[in-house]
Design an enzyme around this catalytic site. Structure first.
Site, PDB file in Angstrom:
ATOM      1  CE  LYS A  54      58.806  37.958  56.845  1.00 56.15           C
ATOM      2  NZ  LYS A  54      57.666  37.386  56.477  1.00 56.15           N
ATOM      3  CG  ASN A  55      56.520  40.556  54.558  1.00 54.70           C
ATOM      4  OD1 ASN A  55      56.995  39.364  54.449  1.00 54.70           O
ATOM      5  ND2 ASN A  55      55.801  41.084  55.582  1.00 54.70           N
TER       6      ASN A  55
ATOM      7  NE  ARG B  11      48.141  32.480  55.172  1.00 51.54           N
ATOM      8  CZ  ARG B  11      47.741  33.004  54.155  1.00 51.54           C
ATOM      9  NH1 ARG B  11      48.388  33.866  53.394  1.00 51.54           N
ATOM     10  NH2 ARG B  11      46.403  33.104  53.562  1.00 51.54           N
TER      11      ARG B  11
ATOM     12  CB  CYS C 113      49.675  30.907  60.799  1.00 53.16           C
ATOM     13  SG  CYS C 113      49.081  32.585  60.888  1.00 53.16           S
TER      14      CYS C 113
ATOM     15  NE  ARG D  46      48.110  35.042  57.510  1.00 53.95           N
ATOM     16  CZ  ARG D  46      49.651  35.146  57.403  1.00 53.95           C
ATOM     17  NH1 ARG D  46      50.347  34.477  58.238  1.00 53.95           N
ATOM     18  NH2 ARG D  46      49.918  36.105  56.762  1.00 53.95           N
TER      19      ARG D  46
ATOM     20  CG  ASP E 149      53.691  42.257  59.820  1.00 57.17           C
ATOM     21  OD1 ASP E 149      52.852  41.467  60.038  1.00 57.17           O
ATOM     22  OD2 ASP E 149      53.803  42.419  58.657  1.00 57.17           O
TER      23      ASP E 149
ATOM     24  CB  ILE F  91      45.368  43.285  60.021  1.00 57.77           C
ATOM     25  CG1 ILE F  91      45.469  44.779  59.861  1.00 57.77           C
ATOM     26  CG2 ILE F  91      45.650  42.504  58.685  1.00 57.77           C
ATOM     27  CD1 ILE F  91      44.848  45.183  58.914  1.00 57.77           C
TER      28      ILE F  91
ATOM     29  NE  ARG G 264      58.423  31.905  59.139  1.00 55.39           N
ATOM     30  CZ  ARG G 264      56.961  31.588  58.864  1.00 55.39           C
ATOM     31  NH1 ARG G 264      56.217  31.187  59.767  1.00 55.39           N
ATOM     32  NH2 ARG G 264      56.616  32.136  57.457  1.00 55.39           N
TER      33      ARG G 264
HETATM   34  N1  EPU Z   1      42.289  38.038  53.862  1.00 55.39           N
HETATM   35  C1  EPU Z   1      41.148  37.344  53.649  1.00 55.39           C
HETATM   36  N2  EPU Z   1      41.003  36.629  52.304  1.00 55.39           N
HETATM   37  C2  EPU Z   1      42.215  36.426  51.461  1.00 55.39           C
HETATM   38  C3  EPU Z   1      43.311  37.019  52.056  1.00 55.39           C
HETATM   39  C4  EPU Z   1      43.437  37.695  53.253  1.00 55.39           C
HETATM   40  O1  EPU Z   1      40.080  37.665  53.986  1.00 55.39           O
HETATM   41  O2  EPU Z   1      42.151  35.835  50.433  1.00 55.39           O
HETATM   42  C5  EPU Z   1      42.213  38.727  55.155  1.00 55.39           C
HETATM   43  C6  EPU Z   1      43.213  38.215  56.222  1.00 55.39           C
HETATM   44  O3  EPU Z   1      42.879  37.037  57.061  1.00 55.39           O
HETATM   45  C7  EPU Z   1      43.703  39.162  57.012  1.00 55.39           C
HETATM   46  C8  EPU Z   1      43.618  40.272  55.947  1.00 55.39           C
HETATM   47  O4  EPU Z   1      42.905  39.965  54.813  1.00 55.39           O
HETATM   48  O5  EPU Z   1      42.681  39.511  58.070  1.00 55.39           O
HETATM   49  C9  EPU Z   1      44.961  40.779  55.365  1.00 55.39           C
HETATM   50  O6  EPU Z   1      45.731  39.704  55.134  1.00 55.39           O
HETATM   51  P1  EPU Z   1      46.711  39.647  53.785  1.00 55.39           P
HETATM   52  O7  EPU Z   1      46.267  38.902  52.777  1.00 55.39           O
HETATM   53  O8  EPU Z   1      47.150  41.088  53.514  1.00 55.39           O
HETATM   54  O9  EPU Z   1      48.054  38.958  54.630  1.00 55.39           O
HETATM   55  P2  EPU Z   1      49.175  38.254  53.544  1.00 55.39           P
HETATM   56  O10 EPU Z   1      49.302  38.823  52.184  1.00 55.39           O
HETATM   57  O11 EPU Z   1      48.949  36.720  53.825  1.00 55.39           O
HETATM   58  C10 EPU Z   1      51.020  39.812  54.159  1.00 55.39           C
HETATM   59  C11 EPU Z   1      52.389  39.647  55.128  1.00 55.39           C
HETATM   60  C12 EPU Z   1      52.191  39.491  56.593  1.00 55.39           C
HETATM   61  C13 EPU Z   1      51.643  40.813  56.881  1.00 55.39           C
HETATM   62  C14 EPU Z   1      50.063  40.990  56.292  1.00 55.39           C
HETATM   63  C15 EPU Z   1      49.377  42.202  56.689  1.00 55.39           C
HETATM   64  C16 EPU Z   1      53.911  38.751  53.344  1.00 55.39           C
HETATM   65  C17 EPU Z   1      54.752  37.616  53.393  1.00 55.39           C
HETATM   66  N3  EPU Z   1      53.153  38.658  54.488  1.00 55.39           N
HETATM   67  O12 EPU Z   1      50.389  38.562  54.560  1.00 55.39           O
HETATM   68  O13 EPU Z   1      53.399  39.460  57.175  1.00 55.39           O
HETATM   69  O14 EPU Z   1      51.213  40.597  58.498  1.00 55.39           O
HETATM   70  O15 EPU Z   1      50.398  40.976  54.835  1.00 55.39           O
HETATM   71  O16 EPU Z   1      50.004  43.171  56.571  1.00 55.39           O
HETATM   72  O17 EPU Z   1      53.964  39.842  52.837  1.00 55.39           O
HETATM   73  C18 EPU Z   1      55.173  38.821  58.750  1.00 55.39           C
HETATM   74  O18 EPU Z   1      55.877  39.481  58.221  1.00 55.39           O
HETATM   75  O19 EPU Z   1      55.116  38.666  60.355  1.00 55.39           O
HETATM   76  C19 EPU Z   1      53.961  38.756  58.155  1.00 55.39           C
HETATM   77  C20 EPU Z   1      52.831  37.816  58.854  1.00 55.39           C
END
Ligand code: EPU
Length: 454
Positions: free
Chosen positions: A37-38, A111, A135, A140, A326, A348, A418
């Site tokens: 998915k991701n 998101r 969330c 986030r 995850d 994380i 989801r």
């Molecule tokens: N963060 C910041 N600033 C930003 C973005 C992120 O401080 O601008 C912080 C976040 O708060 C968190 C960390 O950085 O503490 C990592 O967040 P990240 O941005 O990597 O998360 P994401 O890209 O929004 C993806 C996956 C998530 C997974 C995370 C971490 C997708 C669609 N989602 O989210 O997947 O948990 O990376 O590996 O790729 C899931 O599939 O259940 C899921 C939540």
């Protein structure tokens, strides 16, 4: 190629669907893992970068995919599912380049919709994308996405809950994308997509190294992009004038694979997960082995044999190649029934512990201290009525239900839909007793006093 349908998968998802899981079955057999998915979500968003058609194989049939298809539709992208010899593939084609708005009503459902921001700015020169909001596992932020896009020359401001962005042609530059919790997966995706159409060279230092980010980079390269350092924390992107449509197969879902591997370990099972990349699962394999499971990797598959008694293991989530956040909830479900004390630390998302209170309802002995949970393994969990709160927390409740005494009734399993494709069918094929109930229907065998939670 024959068109199968012009609408997304999983049309009918009731928000009140529930699972009833009967504990006690040993899982035996083979399960085929779906596409990630991701990986699929940002790759689908990358279709905005080209006028050519994109053909993506292995897109999982999950609700987040349908949600992003709706977002893309409002942005002028038409989609079809086509049969191409390798099974079903998703064809995406931009038919209208004018729309720039991704509305709150859709973005708040998922998101990951934020990953249209970079492509819109790079290709259409403007974006009007709702902020995703929080969330169930905390705030986030998207500050790193905005930092990277601004460094490329985009102007952004927040107004009425929306990110309003505009850009003439973006310009390559050097960007550091590290944040307080490591890098950002979707932030790296957004900046990488935008930089692919910028003029000149961009370097992203402290880029996310997750296999899903590497998959997107490979996809962009197939589109005619030029990204070096794929899979490393230092990406070098040479911008090109235009990108072409291409064809790509999504990598296997390492989190779905891990969920089934943990289930095998917990149930004294003997399960082979196939259609995977074992090299993406090193940290999970290591934990399962330390917990006493026998793990036998093959080419593209892995057999997991659960021990009679699981051993406690300390777990700390980290960016890839560390233990994925995850799978933290699913590992915690396993450690709830391991012999001894385990310490689970979340590095994380420090608030990603919604499953703790639900596992406690099933008899787990857990104590939360900040971003750490002390798990004192118990002999047995007992079936209870519990509520799913997010995707992976829901998966943890299914795993706990598989080893609990009696029935576990899990409400709000739309969270599971989801990100997991037909999870109950896959578990049933391995011997689990798990049923989906609709709307107000009451499962015949839920513990006394339970009624449908609607
Ligand atoms: N963060 C910041 N600033 C930003 C973005 C992120 O401080 O601008 C912080 C976040 O708060 C968190 C960390 O950085 O503490 C990592 O967040 P990240 O941005 O990597 O998360 P994401 O890209 O929004 C993806 C996956 C998530 C997974 C995370 C971490 C997708 C669609 N989602 O989210 O997947 O948990 O990376 O590996 O790729 C899931 O599939 O259940 C899921 C939540």
């Amino acid at each position: 190629m024959a068109a199968l349908a012009s609408v997304g998968p999983r049309e009918r998802i009731s928000v009140v669907d529930r699972f009833t899981v009967e504990g006690g079955a040993r899982l035996l057999g083979t399960v085929r893992i779906s596409g990630a998915k991701n990986s699929a979500l940002p790759i689908m968003a990358a279709s905005l970068l080209t006028e050519g058609p994109s053909l993506i194989e292995g897109v999982p049939n999950v609700r987040d995919v349908s949600t992003l298809l709706q977002v893309l539709e409002t942005l002028g992208v038409k989609h079809d599912y086509v049969e191409n010899g390798n099974g079903r593939a998703l064809q995406l084609q931009v038919v209208d380049e004018k729309p720039i708005r991704a509305a709150y009503e859709l973005v708040c459902q998922m998101r990951a919709s934020i990953c249209v921001l970079g492509p819109l700015l790079a290709k259409r020169g403007a974006a009007d994308v709702s902020l995703p909001g929080g969330c169930s596992f905390g705030v986030r932020p998207i500050d790193l996405h905005l930092k990277g896009l601004k460094a490329l020359g985009a102007e952004t401001k927040i107004e009425h809950g929306y990110i309003l962005g505009k850009a003439a042609r973006l310009r390559g530059t050097d960007i550091f994308l590290g944040g307080p919790f490591g890098s950002t997966v979707l932030g790296t995706a957004n900046v990488m997509m935008a930089a692919s159409l910028a003029s000149g060279k961009t370097t992203i230092e402290s880029a996310a190294c997750e296999p899903e980010v590497a998959d997107l980079a490979r996809y962009l390269n197939k589109m005619g992009g030029s990204i070096e350092g794929v899979g490393s924390p230092m990406l070098e992107i040479r911008g090109v004038r235009s990108l072409d449509g291409t064809r790509h197969k999504i990598i296997p879902d390492r989190i779905e694979a891990a969920t089934f591997m943990i289930a095998a370990a917990m149930t004294q099972g003997d399960v082979t997960v196939e259609g995977i990349n074992v090299f993406h699962l090193g940290s999970v394999i290591d934990i399962l082995r330390r917990a006493g499971a026998e793990v036998i990797p093959f080419d593209g598959a892995c057999r997991v044999i659960g021990p009679k008694t699981l051993k406690s293991v300390d777990v700390t989530t980290l960016p890839y190649p560390g233990v994925p956040t995850d799978v933290q909830a699913q590992l915690m479900a396993m450690l709830c029934v391991a012999n001894g004390i385990s310490v689970v630390t979340e590095k994380i998302y420090p608030d990603r512990f919604m499953h703790v209170a639900e596992l406690q309802r099933m008899g787990a002995d857990l104590r939360k201290e900040g971003a750490t949970v002390i798990v004192n393994g118990v002999k047995e969990l007992s079936g209870a009525k519990v509520m799913a709160s997010d995707l992976r927390a829901s998966a943890a409740l299914v795993l706990a239900g598989l080893v609990a005494k009696g029935s576990t009734d899990i409400s709000r399993i739309y969270h599971l839909d989801r990100g997991y494709e037909r999870i109950e069918e896959k578990f049933k094929a391995l011997g689990a007793t798990i049923s989906r109930y609709d709307d107000g229907e009451i499962a015949p065998n839920v513990p006394k006093g339970m009624t449908a939670d609607v």
